[in-house]
Each structure stands twice: as C-alpha cells, then as structure tokens.
Enzyme design. Structure first.
Site, PDB file in Angstrom:
ATOM      1  N   HIS A  72      -3.011  -4.303   4.033  1.00 27.67           N
ATOM      2  CA  HIS A  72      -3.822  -4.179   2.827  1.00 27.67           C
ATOM      3  C   HIS A  72      -3.383  -5.194   1.798  1.00 27.67           C
ATOM      4  O   HIS A  72      -3.471  -4.962   0.602  1.00 27.67           O
ATOM      5  CB  HIS A  72      -3.679  -2.793   2.204  1.00 27.67           C
ATOM      6  CG  HIS A  72      -4.094  -1.710   3.119  1.00 27.67           C
ATOM      7  ND1 HIS A  72      -3.230  -1.076   3.952  1.00 27.67           N
ATOM      8  CD2 HIS A  72      -5.318  -1.192   3.353  1.00 27.67           C
ATOM      9  CE1 HIS A  72      -3.900  -0.166   4.646  1.00 27.67           C
ATOM     10  NE2 HIS A  72      -5.152  -0.222   4.325  1.00 27.67           N
ATOM     11  N   ARG A  94       9.039  -5.001  -4.525  1.00 25.77           N
ATOM     12  CA  ARG A  94       9.697  -5.769  -3.476  1.00 25.77           C
ATOM     13  C   ARG A  94      11.052  -5.167  -3.098  1.00 25.77           C
ATOM     14  O   ARG A  94      11.541  -5.379  -2.003  1.00 25.77           O
ATOM     15  CB  ARG A  94       9.873  -7.212  -3.935  1.00 25.77           C
ATOM     16  CG  ARG A  94       8.514  -7.894  -4.014  1.00 25.77           C
ATOM     17  CD  ARG A  94       8.601  -9.355  -4.331  1.00 25.77           C
ATOM     18  NE  ARG A  94       7.258  -9.891  -4.404  1.00 25.77           N
ATOM     19  CZ  ARG A  94       6.618 -10.418  -3.380  1.00 25.77           C
ATOM     20  NH1 ARG A  94       7.185 -10.493  -2.208  1.00 25.77           N
ATOM     21  NH2 ARG A  94       5.392 -10.886  -3.523  1.00 25.77           N
TER      22      ARG A  94
END
Lengths: 569, 569
Positions: free
Chosen positions: B217, B537
């Site tokens: 995605h 992240r």
C-alpha cells in the site's frame, strides 16, 4: 525505469532463460528463442513470431497450442539477427512450411526477410507476415507502411488457430492477409520507458500532456494534447479506428485494450467501462475482448486500442481455444505428447588460412575494428539519444554490441590464420548477428562485401580498399534501399566512398585519402544529425518505419574517423 | 502515476464495472464485487476474497473455478465496508458456509470480522482467513501480526481448490490454517505509487537505492540498501525465506515471483533465472512456479518472492486446475451451467420520525456534519501525506469520502423526518460504508453509539451530548483495541471526551465545554503528528499493521474544532 538486470547487454538473453525456466512445462528453449514443449502435429504449418525483447508477453508469451509454434527474441527493442531467426524457424518447422510473423519495422523486415530467403534456399516453404495495424503511422492508402503494434495479438492468434486447424500454407496465408487487413490500432503515451542501464528515458511526455499515436519502442507520438478524463480518452482511442470501418461490415469485432507497462489494470478497466458503451453506440458487437498487457514497451506509460473486423471465418479462429503462457482462451487440455525438440545450432564455418601478407593486413584490420568497438562503446548513450529523437533509440546499443562482437570475431579469425578478407567478412557476420536491428543487418552486408573485395591472397592496396568501400556501399543500397537525403547512414557513406575513391585515383596515399573521406563524411553526418530531430516529429511516421532517419550517419562518420586516426599503426 | 480516471473517488467502482464487462463470460457483477458467472456446486464452501482496490489481479482476477467464488472491492488501498463484504458474501454463499479471505491489515480485519459476525447472526457459517505471509512485518514468533502480501495467491488458490474438491467447512479451514502457516514472502521497492488524482507518490525511494521489506500500500520498507545487480537481488529476496524453512521439510515449494506494477516481465524473468539456480542449490524442488503480476500496488516499482512449503495435500491443491480471469492452471473445461446469480442488495432501514424537538436538533446535527465534510474535503491531501509517513496514505481520502457520504445520508434522514439520534446513526453507517478502511469502521461505530445515546425523543442536552461522546469512545476502544499512546485517533479522542465531560459537569455551556475539549484534543493530535513520521520508520511494521499510527488524531481534532466553531448555529 528498468531496475532489474545484471549487465545491460545480457538483459534480453537472461530474460529468455528465465522465461523458459518459469514455463518449462510449456516451452523448450532453443538458441535465442523458445518452441512449444509439445510440438504441433507433424506436417502442420508452423508460425514463428518475434522481434525485439522488452515487449512481453510479445512474443515469447504467445508460444503454445492454438497460437504460435515458436518465438525468437532479439535484444531489447532490436530485431533478432537473420541467423537467430533462421535457427529458431528450423527448430519450429514441422514439415508444413513456416510463417515468420513480426511487426512492420525496418530491422525486422530485413532480418525476417533474409531468414525466409535462407529457409527457402534450404527447401522450406517460408512466408513473411508483417503486421501493419497502427493507423497513426500511415494513412489507410499506405497500409503497407504502417507499423505493427498490439495488432500482433489478434493477427497471430487467428493465424495460429488457422494453422492449428490444419489448413495448408496457402490457405493460412490467405487468412493472414485478411486478418492483417482487418486489424487497426491506435495508442497514446503518458510517459517514456528507459532501457536497461540507461539513466534517461527514450522520450518524455510533459506533465499534464498525452502523446497521441505512440509507437512501442519509445517513439514519440505524432502530436500531444492536454491530459483528459478517462471517458474522453476512450473516445480518443476509438474514433480513429471507427473511421476505418469497412463499408458494409456487420460490426463484429475482436477488441484488445492493451497497457504498455506502467498503465495498470484498474486504469484499463476504467477505460473499458467507457469503451463498452461507445462500442455499442457505434453498432459494434464485441467478441471475446481482452483487457490487459499484451504488447508492452518496458515500463512505458500508455495504452492502445485494437479492433479486428471479424467475418465468420475470422471469428471462429478468434474464439478457438489457445493455451500459451500469457494467453489462454476456451477449454484446453494439456497435451500429453512431449516429444523432444531438436534445437537448431549453427555450425561454424571452417577458416582457410590466408597468405602471410593478407594475414598481416588482417591483423591490422582486426586492430582497427577493436578501436571502432571502443569508440562505439563510449558513444553508445549519445547515439541512442540522437536515434530516439526520430527512431526507436536502439542505435547506440546495436552499434556497441555489434562492433564488440565483430572485434571478438576478428581476433578469433586472426588466431585461426585468416586473411584480411575473411577477417572482415566474419566480423561483418558477427556484427549483424549480435547487433540485430536495421543497422546491424546493413553493417553486416557491408563488411562482408568489403571483405570479399579484399580477399585472402594479396596485401590490400589503397585501390582495393577503395573498391571495397564501393562494394560495401552497393550492398547497403541493395539491401536497404535508402538514398542520399533519407537521413540514414547512406548520407555519410556516399561522400566517404566518393572522396576515398577520388583521392586514391588522384594518387594520394591511403592515409591522406581516408582522412579526407572521413572529414567529408563527418560534415554530411553533422548536417543530417541537425535535421533528424526536426524530421522526427515532422515527417509521417510511415517514413520512419522503413529506413527511418536515425543516428546511422553519425556513427558511420565516427567509425571513419576512428579508422583514419589509427591507420598509421 | 495513475493517469487514467474520471473523478478519483469513482476510480475503484468504475474499474470494477469495466472488469466485469471485460470478463462477462466468467463473472457476474454484484454491488461492490463480482461472483462467478457459473456458480460452484450447491452446498460447497464458498471462498470470498477481497480488500482495497489497486492490487489487480488481487482480488477480482481470482474469481473462478478452482479459486475464489467471489471478490469484494474496496476503494483504492481501503478496506471494503462491512456492508459491502456482507452483501457480496450473501451473493456468493452456496449453502456450505463462507470463508472471508483477506490480507492482514487493520481495516480489513475490522470490516471482514464485523461482516462475519453479521453473517453468523443470520445463520451462515462464516469464517475468517487473514493471510500473514510478510516476513518483514513481524518476526516468526509473532506470526499473527504479519501483513498479507502476495501470499494471498497460494493461500487463496489452495483453499479454493480444497473447497472446490468438496471438503466441508472445518476441513477447508484446516487446510487454510496449514497453508497460511506455510507461506512466507519478502519484497523490495524501487519507487512508490501515486493514488488517482494525487500529484505526489505515497513515498519515494532515492535513486540508486532499494527499499527492503516493502508493503503493498505504498508503505516504505524497513530499511534501504544500495541498488544491486539482479543476481544479488535474487539472493536478497530468497534468504529471509530460506531462514524460515520448517525443520525436516522435504523441500517442495510453490513459488510466486510477483511484480508490483512498474517492474516488468522481462525483469522478473531475469530474476527468475537466478532464483532457479539458488532454489536448487538450497535443495528445494519448485512446483509449478508463477512469475508475473499477481498482487500489484498501482504503478509501484518493486517485486516480491513468496514460498509455500508444500506437503502432499497442499501440493495436490496447488496443482489442481483453476480458471479465473487472471489465473489459469491445468486442463480446464468451461462449465456450461450458467445459472443466474441473485445479486444481494441491502434493504434500506425504514425511518421512524423523531419528536419535533429531536428533529430540530437533528437538522443542526446534519448541518454540522456538512461543515465537517467540507473541512475534510479541504484537508484530504494533507491528511493523506501525514498518513503516508507511517501508514498506507489512504486516510485523507477515506475521511473525505466518509464524511461526504455521512452528510448526504444525514440530509436524507432530515427529509425523512428522523430525530437527532437516528440522523447521527445513519450518518455513521454511511461514513463506514463509503470510507472503508480502519478509520471508516471506527467513525461508523462511534457515530452510531453517540446517536443511540441521543435518541429521537428528547432535545439533546449538554449532558446527553457529553455522554454520547463517552459512548463513542467506548465503541471505538471495543472495536479497535487501541490505547492512548498508540498514535491513533484515540490519542485525540480521549482528552476530548474527558474535557467535554468535565466542563459540562462543572456547569459550562455546551459551546464553552466543546471549545475547551477541541483545544485539548488539538494539542494532543499535534503531539502525535510530530511523532508519527519518526515512528513510521522506527517502529516494527507489525505494530503498524494493526492499529497503525496514522493521521487519525489530526483529523479527529480538526472535526472537533469545526463542530465547535459552528455550534452557535
């Protein structure tokens, strides 16, 4: 851009190996191509399809029952060489003759044509099928000049079904002529593709624009328009095709909506939603449409629409079952017969040693070819860019690969004791074999013709060398048909040959004569190169599909200068 | 980037229509999905698969004999709503119960789970199959936290074959558990994809880099490395999977080498060439590999490798014939039985008129929802960008669509005479139905819970409204399981609810209390938004796959402010 590769020059060959490994239950690899793992009936007409790589599923993905018997894969966007085509065709032949099917591009026309001649000389009934569906590339009155794009799919599918049904060669070729005539395509581009190892795309389309009438080798379109909603884009694709509806046709059509690589399935389905309504409004009956990726152009963004006007015969062959790695239709049963295929291999010619004087000259010839190969490797990207302005952008790649192969072949011939003539001829064969494309075929015949004049007995004189250049020129004109002013390598070749012969006849040394000829050739090439970008967009695409203006003059002049600078060796 | 669309919000629905039109001989369209044109045997276990659009061939391309019975298609990268899933499942049900298969993402888990509950309440044996193959998203010891990527293909194929073979529900679910446990994937990204109508990609990978452990995605990978030759890339894909070889396994594997959209076939074949050797070196026997595009992510560049460790049972189901638009295996005969399918449609609930006071309050509620929808439409792109830093980038789109649908539903309910409670509840249902995804489901249950507290009899007081907020909070925690600190909308919701209740209890007017609550909520959201990019992240992907940090806190605080600013109306 293309991201996954090892060495760019190995890309197409490694992809072929991977394709064959992934589909080992369906295809058998032969040198430079693939044939069905379960061959068709003995005596059936065989259909070999092919062209450059970078278009998957074209052409390897079409090999299977009810479709193609074999496919030959050139380097990326470059025609396979005559020898490659010949070899795969021999492996595919089932005794009923072989049809060589390809899109109508200059390099393919030359190489498939030459392969067919070679097959016929060996007693095989070989025929040519050049697909000409792209309406943007020439008018309806110049049908034979049109390029082949995604029309490959219905044309090869229908021809393959006719061959599978057991028709003889003449009957299959009659179907082929009819379906090619009945097939039309129009495409648009949103963005260009990038060759493996290259840092820049072959062309770009400005943001918010769409290129009309794309090619499948990164050729820019014939015009640009502002990007539009999907509904308007559907109309834009369809209208040029409706304009070519045959008089009195009942409206049955096979339809292919083809994505070029980066334009994805959902986008194609959005277009298809609009197209179904428009096709019905136009009174057309859609027969088994295909929406997806069938002829791609690496990661190019864009799509094309193809219609084939059907009659009862064509509709029957279109609906017939097929079972290829990338194309299946109808009910199919996997054949149990997995008869082994004998892969065709090319025997190397025996080398007859030349005279000591010719061997000595041959060593110089081989060294000069090495210099040329080094210079062409340096110039590869620049030549590709010049070519992309009006052609398919493969010129730099082809010249670099061809000359590298020629240098290796020349060194091998030196080691085998060949004379200058044989060395030059074998270098030409290797160049054509490895470069593919139009330029490869032309350089191949040119060097072979030049070598035949030199021979292997005498030390070549300035006169012999100048005569050889003349012979090379004649061979190129005979094969390619281009004239001075067509913006091809002939533009630079003709002044080179004339000046070389004039100066030698006037008593100049080879070094002086060659330098003068190279200088005149460079002037001519520069003039051509300046015209190419403008011509690229201004001239009808048809003129570019056969003998298109390319970087050939620039690279020829470059070779002439490199040889001139190293003649003193 | 995505180029072909009309209005971006219609993209997925138009693509569904086009897909069904292009494959009318194979599938029948139902609202928000497709079922087989020739349904499976009566009494068989049905397999419904689905998720967001933008992944074709996932999931519509899998509908066919030997594979899925039906697919439900959400908006791009957004879970289909509970109602959509429920409707398609009813159409697919053949009397033997239905398995709802999807990749393990938060929105899908919520909506497929809620649909299964609803089906079971209606007496249908509905089971859940969340595919968890992505080794980059969580460790082997946290298998249930892993995302589903291209492992969807072997898992659904094998489960579909087991259902086709006539196994009962418990037996098919045993196969499902085994194949999901046996399936592992690892992927890499070269470049991001761009949602229809957006000007920027969801993420980018720096030139010359490759993102390791991609999602489908547009989620960025877990780390980046320098781009490498194909041979090294093949090893990089394979090694994390070999590390999870089950102890004592004999080495038979089904393999999927999957392109994400822009990474083309020849590149995949180059990789496959290297992988065949490495798989053999690892002592593995590859069974009917698939190389191509199976689970895409719009025009994302990248690829993934999937292995399924086979035993005799799984190998048999993997090899079994299948015939879906985008996936065919073995010998298949088109069924002649084209029994008509009754498409499931949802009956609209009858609206019971509210009291005049509640109707008057309801008009205000509808107007406030209209203001919220306008503000969320303005904020759509910004919210998408915030979400893309750690999630899948669909938050802005989902909020804009959901609130717009809620505003329309609220106006319709006003016209039908509904009271405030019903208006808010129906707005919640419409929000969930149209927004899809995690946020849609959460906002849906929240507004419905709030509306139930308001009721349709009395004019809502400040106390009732504050209690409603508390009920909304409880519904969200019950469904989503997130806590304060998880960087979801709960971070902004909890301070809002607490301050609103405290101030109302202290005797403040609704306007004053709401303004204070909105201000506190905004502070909390800002703090969360600053953390999200870093968390995106740094945190393990697994924590992002269920209740991932998103822009939900930011959008909730925005809605609170917009309502506060318009409360005086």
């Amino acid at each position: 851009m293309t991201k996954v590769f090892d060495r760019p020059e190995q890309f197409a060959e490694t992809a072929l190996k991977g394709f064959c490994a992934a589909n080992a239950d369906r295809v058998t690899m032969v040198p430079h191509g693939a044939v069905r793992a379960a061959p068709g009936a003995r005596g059936k007409v065989a259909l070999l399809v092919g062209g450059g790589s970078g278009h998957y599923p074209a052409f390897l993905g079409y090999v299977g029952t009810g479709f193609a018997d074999a496919a030959v894969a050139g380097d990326v966007f470059a025609s396979p060489s005559t020898a490659w085509i010949h070899g795969v065709a021999k492996a595919a032949h089932r005794g009923g003759g072989v049809i060589l099917g390809f899109g109508n591009y200059a390099g393919d026309v030359l190489n498939f044509g030459a392969a067919a001649e070679r097959l016929r000389a060996e007693g095989i009934d070989a025929r040519i099928l050049a697909v000409t569906d792209d309406v943007a590339s020439a008018g309806a009155d110049e049908r034979s000049k049109r390029r082949g794009v995604a029309g490959d799919v219905p044309v090869f599918k229908i021809v393959g079904a006719a061959a599978e049904a057991g028709l003889d060669m003449d009957a299959v070729m009659a179907v082929a002529a009819k379906v090619n005539e009945a097939t039309v395509s129009f495409g648009v581009a949103f963005d260009g593709c990038t060759l493996p190892g290259q840092g820049r795309p072959l062309f770009t389309v400005d943001t918010g624009q769409v290129g009309m009438g794309l090619g499948i080798h990164g050729e820019p379109g014939i015009s640009t328009q502002a990007m539009m909603p999907a509904m308007d884009l559907a109309r834009t694709l369809l209208e040029p095709l409706l304009a070519e509806r045959p008089a009195g046709h009942d409206g049955r059509v096979a339809v292919i909506l083809n994505g070029l690589g980066r334009t994805k399935y959902e986008e194609l389905f959005v277009l298809w939603h609009h197209l179904t309504g428009m096709l019905a409004d136009a009174g057309l009956t859609v027969v088994e449409p295909e929406v997806g990726e069938f002829v791609t152009s690496l990661d190019m963004a864009g799509c094309s629409l193809t219609l084939t006007w059907l009659d009862d015969e064509l509709e029957g062959y279109w609906r017939a079952p097929a079972d290829a790695p990338a194309f299946r239709k109808g009910s199919v049963t996997r054949p149990l017969d997995t008869e082994a295929v004998e892969a065709g291999t090319e025997a190397l010619a025996e080398i007859v040693p030349g005279s000591p004087a010719s061997q000595e000259a041959g060593r110089r010839v081989a060294a000069l070819i090495g210099h040329v190969a080094a210079a062409l490797a340096d110039a590869e990207e620049e030549l590709g860019r010049i070519d992309a302005q009006a052609g398919d952008g493969d010129h730099g790649q082809g010249m670099a690969r061809g000359s590298a192969a020629a240098a290796v072949a020349a060194e091998q011939a030196v080691i085998a004791g060949a004379g200058a003539g044989t060395i030059l001829s074998l270098a030409g064969d290797a160049w054509a074999d490895r470069a593919g494309g139009t330029s490869g075929a032309l350089w191949g015949v040119a060097l072979r013709a030049w070598g035949q004049v030199l021979g292997d007995a005498e030390k070549p004189s300035a006169q012999t060398i100048a005569q050889g250049a003349q012979a090379a020129h004649e061979a190129i004109v005979r094969l390619g048909g281009a004239q001075v002013g067509d913006k091809t390598l002939v533009d630079a070749l003709v002044p080179f040959v004339r000046v070389l012969n004039d100066q030698v006849a006037a008593g100049e040394t080879l070094g002086v004569a060659w330098a003068a000829a190279a200088a005149r050739s460079t002037e001519a090439a520069d003039a051509t190169a300046q015209l190419v970008p403008r011509l690229g967009r201004a001239r009808p695409l048809a003129e570019r599909s056969l003998g298109h203006p390319d970087a050939g003059a620039v690279s020829l002049a470059l070779c002439a200068r490199v040889v001139g600078a190293n003649l003193s060796e």
